[in-house]
Write a protein that holds these residues in place. Structure first.
Motif, PDB file in Angstrom:
ATOM      1  N   ALA A 156      58.572  43.719  19.646  1.00  4.69           N
ATOM      2  CA  ALA A 156      58.444  45.181  19.621  1.00  4.69           C
ATOM      3  C   ALA A 156      59.749  45.847  20.043  1.00  4.69           C
ATOM      4  CB  ALA A 156      57.303  45.615  20.547  1.00  4.69           C
ATOM      5  N   PHE A 157      60.410  45.298  21.063  1.00  4.80           N
ATOM      6  CA  PHE A 157      61.678  45.867  21.507  1.00  4.80           C
ATOM      7  C   PHE A 157      62.742  45.771  20.416  1.00  4.80           C
ATOM      8  CE2 PHE A 157      60.378  44.541  26.056  1.00  4.80           C
ATOM      9  CZ  PHE A 157      59.689  45.725  26.241  1.00  4.80           C
ATOM     10  N   GLU A 158      62.751  44.643  19.710  1.00  6.09           N
ATOM     11  CA  GLU A 158      63.719  44.471  18.622  1.00  6.09           C
ATOM     12  C   GLU A 158      63.482  45.486  17.507  1.00  6.09           C
ATOM     13  OE1 GLU A 158      64.727  39.687  18.953  1.00  6.09           O
ATOM     14  OE2 GLU A 158      63.054  40.368  17.704  1.00  6.09           O
ATOM     15  N   THR A 159      62.221  45.744  17.201  1.00  6.89           N
ATOM     16  CA  THR A 159      61.902  46.755  16.188  1.00  6.89           C
ATOM     17  C   THR A 159      62.384  48.123  16.645  1.00  6.89           C
ATOM     18  OG1 THR A 159      59.957  45.489  15.493  1.00  6.89           O
ATOM     19  CG2 THR A 159      60.046  47.806  14.855  1.00  6.89           C
ATOM     20  N   ARG A 186      62.397  58.946  16.015  1.00  9.35           N
ATOM     21  CA  ARG A 186      62.555  58.862  17.469  1.00  9.35           C
ATOM     22  C   ARG A 186      61.271  58.379  18.135  1.00  9.35           C
ATOM     23  NH1 ARG A 186      63.818  63.966  21.523  1.00  9.35           N
ATOM     24  NH2 ARG A 186      63.999  62.757  23.445  1.00  9.35           N
ATOM     25  N   TYR A 187      60.151  58.940  17.715  1.00 13.39           N
ATOM     26  CA  TYR A 187      58.886  58.592  18.347  1.00 13.39           C
ATOM     27  C   TYR A 187      58.357  57.249  17.856  1.00 13.39           C
ATOM     28  CZ  TYR A 187      59.231  63.122  20.402  1.00 13.39           C
ATOM     29  OH  TYR A 187      59.693  64.186  21.134  1.00 13.39           O
ATOM     30  N   THR A 188      58.769  56.855  16.665  1.00 17.19           N
ATOM     31  CA  THR A 188      58.452  55.498  16.212  1.00 17.19           C
ATOM     32  C   THR A 188      59.127  54.481  17.120  1.00 17.19           C
ATOM     33  OG1 THR A 188      58.283  56.284  13.918  1.00 17.19           O
ATOM     34  CG2 THR A 188      58.553  53.915  14.247  1.00 17.19           C
ATOM     35  N   ARG A 189      60.369  54.753  17.485  1.00 21.48           N
ATOM     36  CA  ARG A 189      61.088  53.866  18.406  1.00 21.48           C
ATOM     37  C   ARG A 189      60.407  53.828  19.767  1.00 21.48           C
ATOM     38  NH1 ARG A 189      64.459  53.945  22.601  1.00 21.48           N
ATOM     39  NH2 ARG A 189      64.318  56.208  22.720  1.00 21.48           N
ATOM     40  N   ILE A 190      60.057  55.004  20.280  1.00 27.11           N
ATOM     41  CA  ILE A 190      59.406  55.073  21.586  1.00 27.11           C
ATOM     42  C   ILE A 190      58.084  54.315  21.571  1.00 27.11           C
ATOM     43  CG2 ILE A 190      58.289  56.621  23.227  1.00 27.11           C
ATOM     44  CD1 ILE A 190      60.442  58.704  22.498  1.00 27.11           C
ATOM     45  N   ALA A 191      57.301  54.484  20.504  1.00 33.06           N
ATOM     46  CA  ALA A 191      56.008  53.799  20.414  1.00 33.06           C
ATOM     47  C   ALA A 191      56.188  52.287  20.407  1.00 33.06           C
ATOM     48  CB  ALA A 191      55.260  54.259  19.165  1.00 33.06           C
ATOM     49  N   ASN A 192      57.188  51.806  19.678  1.00 31.13           N
ATOM     50  CA  ASN A 192      57.454  50.362  19.688  1.00 31.13           C
ATOM     51  C   ASN A 192      57.818  49.877  21.089  1.00 31.13           C
ATOM     52  OD1 ASN A 192      57.318  48.912  16.996  1.00 31.13           O
ATOM     53  ND2 ASN A 192      58.447  50.739  16.393  1.00 31.13           N
ATOM     54  N   ASN A 193      58.642  50.644  21.796  1.00 34.11           N
ATOM     55  CA  ASN A 193      59.002  50.250  23.156  1.00 34.11           C
ATOM     56  C   ASN A 193      57.795  50.244  24.080  1.00 34.11           C
ATOM     57  OD1 ASN A 193      61.652  49.831  22.495  1.00 34.11           O
ATOM     58  ND2 ASN A 193      62.477  51.503  23.724  1.00 34.11           N
ATOM     59  N   LEU A 194      56.923  51.231  23.920  1.00 33.88           N
ATOM     60  CA  LEU A 194      55.716  51.275  24.742  1.00 33.88           C
ATOM     61  C   LEU A 194      54.820  50.062  24.473  1.00 33.88           C
ATOM     62  CD1 LEU A 194      54.908  55.078  24.448  1.00 33.88           C
ATOM     63  CD2 LEU A 194      55.583  53.875  26.534  1.00 33.88           C
ATOM     64  N   ILE A 195      54.692  49.706  23.208  1.00 38.40           N
ATOM     65  CA  ILE A 195      53.918  48.511  22.863  1.00 38.40           C
ATOM     66  C   ILE A 195      54.550  47.286  23.518  1.00 38.40           C
ATOM     67  CG2 ILE A 195      53.297  46.968  20.955  1.00 38.40           C
ATOM     68  CD1 ILE A 195      53.069  49.557  19.211  1.00 38.40           C
ATOM     69  N   GLY A 196      55.877  47.196  23.438  1.00 40.83           N
ATOM     70  CA  GLY A 196      56.569  46.078  24.067  1.00 40.83           C
ATOM     71  C   GLY A 196      56.330  46.020  25.557  1.00 40.83           C
ATOM     72  N   GLU A 197      56.344  47.172  26.213  1.00 40.26           N
ATOM     73  CA  GLU A 197      56.133  47.191  27.655  1.00 40.26           C
ATOM     74  C   GLU A 197      54.719  46.747  28.032  1.00 40.26           C
ATOM     75  OE1 GLU A 197      57.304  51.038  28.968  1.00 40.26           O
ATOM     76  OE2 GLU A 197      59.435  50.622  28.655  1.00 40.26           O
ATOM     77  N   ALA A 198      53.749  47.136  27.220  1.00 41.38           N
ATOM     78  CA  ALA A 198      52.373  46.710  27.496  1.00 41.38           C
ATOM     79  C   ALA A 198      52.242  45.195  27.351  1.00 41.38           C
ATOM     80  CB  ALA A 198      51.415  47.428  26.546  1.00 41.38           C
ATOM     81  N   LEU A 248      65.708  51.205  15.337  1.00 40.14           N
ATOM     82  CA  LEU A 248      65.490  52.629  15.101  1.00 40.14           C
ATOM     83  C   LEU A 248      66.335  53.504  16.018  1.00 40.14           C
ATOM     84  CD1 LEU A 248      61.622  52.357  14.841  1.00 40.14           C
ATOM     85  CD2 LEU A 248      63.152  52.907  12.951  1.00 40.14           C
ATOM     86  N   ALA A 249      67.099  52.876  16.921  1.00 34.71           N
ATOM     87  CA  ALA A 249      67.915  53.644  17.866  1.00 34.71           C
ATOM     88  C   ALA A 249      68.973  54.448  17.127  1.00 34.71           C
ATOM     89  CB  ALA A 249      68.564  52.700  18.873  1.00 34.71           C
ATOM     90  N   MET A 250      69.213  55.657  17.601  1.00 32.18           N
ATOM     91  CA  MET A 250      70.125  56.557  16.903  1.00 32.18           C
ATOM     92  C   MET A 250      71.383  56.883  17.712  1.00 32.18           C
ATOM     93  SD  MET A 250      67.524  59.205  14.956  1.00 32.18           S
ATOM     94  CE  MET A 250      66.565  59.633  16.407  1.00 32.18           C
TER      95      MET A 250
END
Length: 292
Positions: free
Chosen positions: A151-154, A126-138, A158-160
């Protein structure tokens, strides 16, 4: 960007591994932040300066008070105390959020990458997904849309559940839009809308639908834009969402004007103005000013 996509991540900062007294103090600090009693939260946190969890709570309170520099220092102090597990991941995410707000993008990306590394090491999907999204947003925030999309695609992989998949699809749609890939933007925004209709909140579904309507209108696919706005108008009406009836009318009126339908646009604006006068909502009033 059409929404502020810095994630206000719902991170559980209270890992129960200490004494009852400490748990009670942490809960007191966390509750104060939740209730926006930021000064009280800081007061509680300062009584436990040797514990990373309280520095995280203090930093969150300082962020709530718009004390960005102080919040960053608190999150860094938490990291220096070598927390473990979710506290360690949270510290890097919260630091990254504060750095992103301060427009220190390189530092924010580094913090998010640290959160990603520790999430992967601990198999926290879950947090791996969130971290990737945060990287994408930056990356999105500094116009590096291809990197953001990657990053968003990665994160999507991981979405569950549908909520997480919808979030990823909408982020990907935003990146595709900036990359001027209109068809892809519409495809992913539509996926997000369909999932949010089933599992999202009414507000999430409405905002995503408004964006979809704008994407269709920007492509001059006015038939699809009309269908999107009509569907949303009916949904808002059936669910008692007058606020979104008005927002839909405002956006739909803009599309009607682009089609040369001045009469249709005027009728929609009158509908929006009637609702705004009833609700006395500042956001609707602000939207109506340039739209008139």
């Amino acid at each position: 960007m059409n929404l502020k996509i810095t994630l206000i991540v719902a991170i559980n900062l209270l890992i129960i591994n200490e004494s009852v007294a400490k748990d009670a103090a942490l809960e007191s600090c966390d509750a104060a932040v939740r209730n926006r009693q930021y000064a009280q939260a800081i007061q509680v946190a300062e009584q436990h300066a040797n514990q990373a969890e309280f520095w995280l709570c203090k930093g969150r309170a300082q962020s709530g008070l718009a004390q960005n520099a102080a919040a960053q220092q608190s999150f860094k102090q938490a990291i220096s105390l070598k927390p473990e597990g979710l506290d360690l991941i949270s510290a890097h995410m919260l630091l990254g959020n504060a750095q992103l707000e301060a427009k220190v993008h390189e530092a924010a990306i580094d913090s998010y990458q640290q959160a990603l590394k520790f999430s992967e090491q601990q198999n926290m999907r879950r947090y791996t997904r969130i971290a990737n999204n945060l990287i994408g947003e930056a990356y999105f925030d500094i116009g590096q849309y291809a990197q953001a999309l990657k990053a968003f695609e990665t994160g999507e992989k991981l979405a569950m559940n549908d909520d997480e998949r919808a979030d990823s699809c909408i982020h990907e749609a935003m990146a595709y839009q900036q990359l001027q890939q209109a068809d892809k933007a519409i495809e992913y925004q539509l996926k997000g809308v369909m999932m949010l209709r089933k599992s999202g909140t009414p507000d999430q579904y409405a905002e995503a639908s408004l964006t979809l309507g704008k994407l269709f209108a920007a492509k001059k696919d006015y038939a699809s834009a009309d269908k999107t706005y009509q569907r949303l108008m009916e949904y808002a009406h059936d669910n008692g969402g007058e606020f979104y009836e008005a927002k839909t009318a405002i956006d739909w009126a803009e599309s009607k004007r682009a089609q040369g339908d001045a009469t249709g646009a005027q009728q929609l604006m009158q509908q929006a103005e009637t609702i705004a006068a009833k609700l006395k909502d500042a956001e609707l009033d602000a939207l109506l000013m340039p739209a008139k």
